[in-house]
Design a protein around this motif. Structure first.
Motif, PDB file in Angstrom:
ATOM      1  N   UNK A  40      -3.807 -31.957   9.544  1.00 51.86           N
ATOM      2  CA  UNK A  40      -3.436 -30.364   9.761  1.00 51.86           C
ATOM      3  C   UNK A  40      -2.024 -30.066  10.684  1.00 51.86           C
ATOM      4  N   UNK A  41      -1.310 -29.231  10.243  1.00 56.41           N
ATOM      5  CA  UNK A  41      -0.180 -28.883  10.976  1.00 56.41           C
ATOM      6  C   UNK A  41      -0.479 -27.525  11.570  1.00 56.41           C
ATOM      7  N   UNK A  42      -0.477 -27.145  12.834  1.00 58.02           N
ATOM      8  CA  UNK A  42      -0.533 -26.001  13.776  1.00 58.02           C
ATOM      9  C   UNK A  42       0.901 -25.540  13.856  1.00 58.02           C
ATOM     10  N   UNK A  43       1.208 -24.259  13.460  1.00 51.49           N
ATOM     11  CA  UNK A  43       2.533 -23.633  13.832  1.00 51.49           C
ATOM     12  C   UNK A  43       2.467 -22.600  14.552  1.00 51.49           C
ATOM     13  N   UNK A  68      -3.810 -26.474   6.221  1.00 48.81           N
ATOM     14  CA  UNK A  68      -4.900 -27.340   5.770  1.00 48.81           C
ATOM     15  C   UNK A  68      -4.886 -27.435   4.373  1.00 48.81           C
ATOM     16  N   UNK A  69      -5.980 -28.227   3.952  1.00 51.19           N
ATOM     17  CA  UNK A  69      -6.331 -28.144   2.420  1.00 51.19           C
ATOM     18  C   UNK A  69      -7.899 -28.531   2.390  1.00 51.19           C
ATOM     19  N   UNK A  70      -8.427 -28.039   1.351  1.00 49.37           N
ATOM     20  CA  UNK A  70      -9.799 -28.409   1.209  1.00 49.37           C
ATOM     21  C   UNK A  70     -10.150 -29.991   1.153  1.00 49.37           C
ATOM     22  N   UNK A  71      -9.473 -30.593   0.676  1.00 42.69           N
ATOM     23  CA  UNK A  71      -9.652 -32.312   0.704  1.00 42.69           C
ATOM     24  C   UNK A  71      -9.140 -32.739   1.688  1.00 42.69           C
ATOM     25  N   UNK A  72      -8.560 -32.520   2.655  1.00 44.04           N
ATOM     26  CA  UNK A  72      -8.117 -33.076   3.936  1.00 44.04           C
ATOM     27  C   UNK A  72      -9.421 -33.221   4.944  1.00 44.04           C
ATOM     28  N   UNK A  73      -9.666 -34.334   5.361  1.00 40.89           N
ATOM     29  CA  UNK A  73     -11.133 -34.849   6.266  1.00 40.89           C
ATOM     30  C   UNK A  73     -10.478 -34.489   7.647  1.00 40.89           C
ATOM     31  N   UNK A  82      -4.263 -22.585   3.275  1.00 36.30           N
ATOM     32  CA  UNK A  82      -4.430 -23.781   2.462  1.00 36.30           C
ATOM     33  C   UNK A  82      -3.203 -24.120   1.752  1.00 36.30           C
ATOM     34  N   UNK A  83      -2.772 -25.347   2.079  1.00 37.14           N
ATOM     35  CA  UNK A  83      -1.464 -25.758   1.193  1.00 37.14           C
ATOM     36  C   UNK A  83      -1.385 -25.928  -0.212  1.00 37.14           C
ATOM     37  N   UNK A  84      -2.574 -25.938  -0.794  1.00 39.64           N
ATOM     38  CA  UNK A  84      -2.570 -25.825  -2.367  1.00 39.64           C
ATOM     39  C   UNK A  84      -2.768 -24.601  -2.709  1.00 39.64           C
ATOM     40  N   UNK A  85      -3.061 -23.458  -1.972  1.00 37.96           N
ATOM     41  CA  UNK A  85      -3.028 -22.030  -2.402  1.00 37.96           C
ATOM     42  C   UNK A  85      -1.880 -21.516  -2.382  1.00 37.96           C
ATOM     43  N   UNK A 106      -8.537 -15.812  10.291  1.00 39.36           N
ATOM     44  CA  UNK A 106      -8.259 -15.184   9.249  1.00 39.36           C
ATOM     45  C   UNK A 106      -8.022 -16.027   8.197  1.00 39.36           C
ATOM     46  N   UNK A 107      -8.473 -16.158   7.253  1.00 37.15           N
ATOM     47  CA  UNK A 107      -7.990 -17.204   6.143  1.00 37.15           C
ATOM     48  C   UNK A 107      -7.262 -16.327   5.019  1.00 37.15           C
ATOM     49  N   UNK A 108      -5.929 -16.681   4.728  1.00 41.27           N
ATOM     50  CA  UNK A 108      -5.097 -16.023   3.900  1.00 41.27           C
ATOM     51  C   UNK A 108      -5.024 -16.823   2.669  1.00 41.27           C
TER      52      UNK A 108
END
Length: 123
Positions: free
Chosen positions: A92-95, A45-50, A75-78, A18-20
């Motif tokens: 990426x960080x997974x919590x 994550x972020x759209x620019x993160x490889x 997305x950390x930018x959103x 689920x993308x929030x």
């Protein structure tokens, strides 16, 4: 702000992520997690993160395997405030949350380790 939920990814009940995209949607998901016994895995994550793009298919595979776990992508930018609340420093960080509390965390592209942590905390 656009759609709150990606049209391709609606519910983790079917092994999806689920993308929030809004704070309201995140607050709803987080409040629901506090009263649920289900494990929640948040993928920051972020759209620019490889590396984030690289591990994305693996995260979807884990969501298919673990249909009893809620997978949330942020997305950390959103939603920078949510990332800040969880002290996300790298991606990426997974919590991993259960009952609204952090049980574990993983930074980086480590699919096998993420699988192990999900197995450890899902029940």
């Amino acid at each position: 702000m656009g759609a709150q939920v990606s049209t391709q990814q609606r519910s983790s009940d079917h092994g999806e992520v689920l993308s929030v995209h809004s704070l309201d949607k995140w607050n709803t998901q987080f409040q629901n997690s506090k009263t649920s016994n289900k494990l929640m895995v948040i993928d920051f994550s972020a759209a620019w993160c490889g590396p984030c793009k690289f591990i994305e298919p693996a995260v979807h595979d884990l969501a298919v395997e673990f249909t009893d776990v809620d997978f949330i992508k942020i997305d950390i930018d959103e939603l920078p405030d949510v990332a800040k609340d969880f002290d996300v420093q790298a991606m990426p960080t997974f919590v991993l949350l259960k009952k609204g509390k952090e049980r574990d965390r993983l930074v980086g592209v480590k699919k096998d380790e993420l699988h192990r942590l999900i197995e450890k905390h899902r029940f």
